[in-house]
Design a protein around this motif. Structure first.
Motif, PDB file in Angstrom:
ATOM      1  N   GLY A   1     -32.969 -16.233  37.707  1.00  0.00           N
ATOM      2  CA  GLY A   1     -32.817 -16.841  39.033  1.00  0.00           C
ATOM      3  C   GLY A   1     -33.149 -15.847  40.136  1.00  0.00           C
ATOM      4  O   GLY A   1     -34.137 -15.120  40.060  1.00  0.00           O
ATOM      5  N   ILE A   2     -32.285 -15.754  41.129  1.00  0.00           N
ATOM      6  CA  ILE A   2     -32.520 -14.890  42.278  1.00  0.00           C
ATOM      7  C   ILE A   2     -32.556 -13.406  41.899  1.00  0.00           C
ATOM      8  O   ILE A   2     -33.168 -12.591  42.578  1.00  0.00           O
ATOM      9  CB  ILE A   2     -31.468 -15.157  43.382  1.00  0.00           C
ATOM     10  CG1 ILE A   2     -31.915 -14.554  44.699  1.00  0.00           C
ATOM     11  CG2 ILE A   2     -30.106 -14.665  42.966  1.00  0.00           C
ATOM     12  CD1 ILE A   2     -31.156 -15.089  45.891  1.00  0.00           C
ATOM     13  N   ALA A   3     -31.930 -13.055  40.775  1.00  0.00           N
ATOM     14  CA  ALA A   3     -31.910 -11.651  40.338  1.00  0.00           C
ATOM     15  C   ALA A   3     -33.280 -11.173  39.886  1.00  0.00           C
ATOM     16  O   ALA A   3     -33.583  -9.988  39.970  1.00  0.00           O
ATOM     17  CB  ALA A   3     -30.903 -11.467  39.210  1.00  0.00           C
ATOM     18  N   GLY A   4     -34.109 -12.087  39.392  1.00  0.00           N
ATOM     19  CA  GLY A   4     -35.450 -11.696  38.979  1.00  0.00           C
ATOM     20  C   GLY A   4     -35.772 -12.131  37.569  1.00  0.00           C
ATOM     21  O   GLY A   4     -35.208 -13.081  37.045  1.00  0.00           O
ATOM     22  N   PHE A   5     -36.703 -11.387  36.954  1.00  0.00           N
ATOM     23  CA  PHE A   5     -37.149 -11.741  35.618  1.00  0.00           C
ATOM     24  C   PHE A   5     -37.363 -10.471  34.800  1.00  0.00           C
ATOM     25  O   PHE A   5     -37.475  -9.369  35.340  1.00  0.00           O
ATOM     26  CB  PHE A   5     -38.465 -12.537  35.672  1.00  0.00           C
ATOM     27  CG  PHE A   5     -39.645 -11.701  36.089  1.00  0.00           C
ATOM     28  CD1 PHE A   5     -40.408 -11.013  35.138  1.00  0.00           C
ATOM     29  CD2 PHE A   5     -40.000 -11.582  37.417  1.00  0.00           C
ATOM     30  CE1 PHE A   5     -41.492 -10.232  35.523  1.00  0.00           C
ATOM     31  CE2 PHE A   5     -41.081 -10.795  37.815  1.00  0.00           C
ATOM     32  CZ  PHE A   5     -41.830 -10.123  36.859  1.00  0.00           C
ATOM     33  N   ALA A   6     -37.409 -10.676  33.500  1.00  0.00           N
ATOM     34  CA  ALA A   6     -37.755  -9.596  32.582  1.00  0.00           C
ATOM     35  C   ALA A   6     -38.623 -10.207  31.493  1.00  0.00           C
ATOM     36  O   ALA A   6     -38.370 -11.313  31.025  1.00  0.00           O
ATOM     37  CB  ALA A   6     -36.494  -8.988  31.972  1.00  0.00           C
ATOM     38  N   LYS A   7     -39.680  -9.502  31.131  1.00  0.00           N
ATOM     39  CA  LYS A   7     -40.505  -9.959  30.020  1.00  0.00           C
ATOM     40  C   LYS A   7     -41.053  -8.745  29.304  1.00  0.00           C
ATOM     41  O   LYS A   7     -41.163  -7.658  29.884  1.00  0.00           O
ATOM     42  CB  LYS A   7     -41.630 -10.883  30.492  1.00  0.00           C
ATOM     43  CG  LYS A   7     -42.649 -10.253  31.425  1.00  0.00           C
ATOM     44  CD  LYS A   7     -43.677 -11.288  31.832  1.00  0.00           C
ATOM     45  CE  LYS A   7     -44.669 -10.700  32.826  1.00  0.00           C
ATOM     46  NZ  LYS A   7     -45.673 -11.686  33.230  1.00  0.00           N
ATOM     47  N   GLY A   8     -41.343  -8.928  28.032  1.00  0.00           N
ATOM     48  CA  GLY A   8     -41.873  -7.810  27.282  1.00  0.00           C
ATOM     49  C   GLY A   8     -41.901  -8.100  25.801  1.00  0.00           C
ATOM     50  O   GLY A   8     -41.747  -9.244  25.362  1.00  0.00           O
ATOM     51  N   GLY A   9     -42.088  -7.040  25.047  1.00  0.00           N
ATOM     52  CA  GLY A   9     -42.169  -7.185  23.605  1.00  0.00           C
ATOM     53  C   GLY A   9     -41.887  -5.875  22.925  1.00  0.00           C
ATOM     54  O   GLY A   9     -41.808  -4.825  23.565  1.00  0.00           O
ATOM     55  N   ALA A  10     -41.721  -5.956  21.614  1.00  0.00           N
ATOM     56  CA  ALA A  10     -41.463  -4.755  20.829  1.00  0.00           C
ATOM     57  C   ALA A  10     -42.137  -4.890  19.471  1.00  0.00           C
ATOM     58  O   ALA A  10     -42.117  -5.960  18.865  1.00  0.00           O
ATOM     59  CB  ALA A  10     -39.967  -4.549  20.638  1.00  0.00           C
ATOM     60  N   ASP A  11     -42.734  -3.799  19.032  1.00  0.00           N
ATOM     61  CA  ASP A  11     -43.249  -3.719  17.671  1.00  0.00           C
ATOM     62  C   ASP A  11     -42.144  -3.098  16.838  1.00  0.00           C
ATOM     63  O   ASP A  11     -41.634  -2.024  17.170  1.00  0.00           O
ATOM     64  CB  ASP A  11     -44.514  -2.857  17.615  1.00  0.00           C
ATOM     65  CG  ASP A  11     -45.682  -3.519  18.339  1.00  0.00           C
ATOM     66  OD1 ASP A  11     -45.873  -4.728  18.158  1.00  0.00           O
ATOM     67  OD2 ASP A  11     -46.397  -2.820  19.076  1.00  0.00           O
ATOM     68  N   VAL A  12     -41.756  -3.788  15.773  1.00  0.00           N
ATOM     69  CA  VAL A  12     -40.677  -3.322  14.903  1.00  0.00           C
ATOM     70  C   VAL A  12     -41.253  -3.085  13.515  1.00  0.00           C
ATOM     71  O   VAL A  12     -41.944  -3.955  12.972  1.00  0.00           O
ATOM     72  CB  VAL A  12     -39.546  -4.371  14.822  1.00  0.00           C
ATOM     73  CG1 VAL A  12     -38.437  -3.918  13.890  1.00  0.00           C
ATOM     74  CG2 VAL A  12     -38.992  -4.674  16.203  1.00  0.00           C
ATOM     75  N   THR A  13     -41.002  -1.898  12.945  1.00  0.00           N
ATOM     76  CA  THR A  13     -41.460  -1.599  11.588  1.00  0.00           C
ATOM     77  C   THR A  13     -40.287  -1.123  10.748  1.00  0.00           C
ATOM     78  O   THR A  13     -39.395  -0.424  11.230  1.00  0.00           O
ATOM     79  CB  THR A  13     -42.565  -0.516  11.566  1.00  0.00           C
ATOM     80  OG1 THR A  13     -42.068   0.659  12.183  1.00  0.00           O
ATOM     81  CG2 THR A  13     -43.814  -0.967  12.288  1.00  0.00           C
ATOM     82  N   LEU A  14     -40.302  -1.538   9.485  1.00  0.00           N
ATOM     83  CA  LEU A  14     -39.274  -1.160   8.522  1.00  0.00           C
ATOM     84  C   LEU A  14     -39.913  -0.348   7.411  1.00  0.00           C
ATOM     85  O   LEU A  14     -40.931  -0.748   6.853  1.00  0.00           O
ATOM     86  CB  LEU A  14     -38.619  -2.406   7.915  1.00  0.00           C
ATOM     87  CG  LEU A  14     -38.009  -3.402   8.890  1.00  0.00           C
ATOM     88  CD1 LEU A  14     -37.487  -4.622   8.131  1.00  0.00           C
ATOM     89  CD2 LEU A  14     -36.902  -2.765   9.697  1.00  0.00           C
ATOM     90  N   THR A  15     -39.298   0.795   7.091  1.00  0.00           N
ATOM     91  CA  THR A  15     -39.790   1.664   6.033  1.00  0.00           C
ATOM     92  C   THR A  15     -38.623   2.004   5.114  1.00  0.00           C
ATOM     93  O   THR A  15     -37.559   2.401   5.597  1.00  0.00           O
ATOM     94  CB  THR A  15     -40.375   2.972   6.621  1.00  0.00           C
ATOM     95  OG1 THR A  15     -41.317   2.637   7.637  1.00  0.00           O
ATOM     96  CG2 THR A  15     -41.051   3.804   5.554  1.00  0.00           C
ATOM     97  N   ALA A  16     -38.853   1.849   3.808  1.00  0.00           N
ATOM     98  CA  ALA A  16     -37.801   2.190   2.849  1.00  0.00           C
ATOM     99  C   ALA A  16     -37.549   3.693   2.880  1.00  0.00           C
ATOM    100  O   ALA A  16     -38.474   4.493   2.985  1.00  0.00           O
ATOM    101  CB  ALA A  16     -38.204   1.751   1.449  1.00  0.00           C
ATOM    102  N   ASP A  17     -36.274   4.052   2.808  1.00  0.00           N
ATOM    103  CA  ASP A  17     -35.856   5.451   2.756  1.00  0.00           C
ATOM    104  C   ASP A  17     -34.930   5.575   1.541  1.00  0.00           C
ATOM    105  O   ASP A  17     -33.736   5.805   1.678  1.00  0.00           O
ATOM    106  CB  ASP A  17     -35.143   5.824   4.061  1.00  0.00           C
ATOM    107  CG  ASP A  17     -34.852   7.312   4.151  1.00  0.00           C
ATOM    108  OD1 ASP A  17     -35.517   8.093   3.453  1.00  0.00           O
ATOM    109  OD2 ASP A  17     -33.943   7.688   4.925  1.00  0.00           O
TER     110      ASP A  17
END
Length: 149
Positions: free
Chosen positions: A85-101
């Protein structure tokens, strides 16, 4: 205003279990700071309501989240956009990778990019950057605790 947040979390669970949790709305809802609701609309789309306080501004964000570039159980890209709303907006993304340890441990790495606008963007980049890093850290540590339990 654009932000970049990177990090990694060591989780005491096999890759397959972490992958399942990353796609489980109930676990995600518990891990996302301020999450009021998270509903799965399809295998790759979710709707969320999140209440956040950034500096003096507290806002409710309603948003959509989409999962892309799925390579089960090793990686995906999560993209979203929220309007506060009046506070604004946020948008984006993330690349997530999983590696066995080892057989019962996973390293989750993330690289996120976000853009904010409206009143929130007027708070200053240092406050937004530090709050964003704190929220990302809270999410991944809570997520790691829940999945590794």
């Amino acid at each position: 205003m654009a932000l970049v947040i990177e990090g990694e979390e060591h989780i005491a669970a096999p890759v397959e279990k972490v992958w399942e949790a990353l796609n489980d709305p109930d676990i995600l809802k518990e891990a996302i700071p301020g999450c009021q609701s998270l509903e799965k609309n399809s295998a790759t789309e979710m709707a969320a309501t999140v209440v956040l306080k950034i500096g003096p501004i507290k806002a409710t964000f309603n948003g959509e989240v989409t999962l892309k570039n799925l390579k089960p159980p090793h990686s995906y890209t999560i993209q979203g956009e929220g309007k506060g709303g009046i506070a604004g907006f946020a948008k984006g993304g993330a690349d997530v990778t999983l590696t066995a340890d080892g057989p019962n441990a996973t390293v989750l790495k993330y690289a996120a990019k976000a853009e904010v606008g409206g009143k929130i963007a007027q708070l200053g980049s240092r406050l937004i950057q530090s709050t964003s890093k704190k929220l990302a850290g809270q999410f991944f540590s809570t997520f790691g605790e829940k999945v590794g339990a």
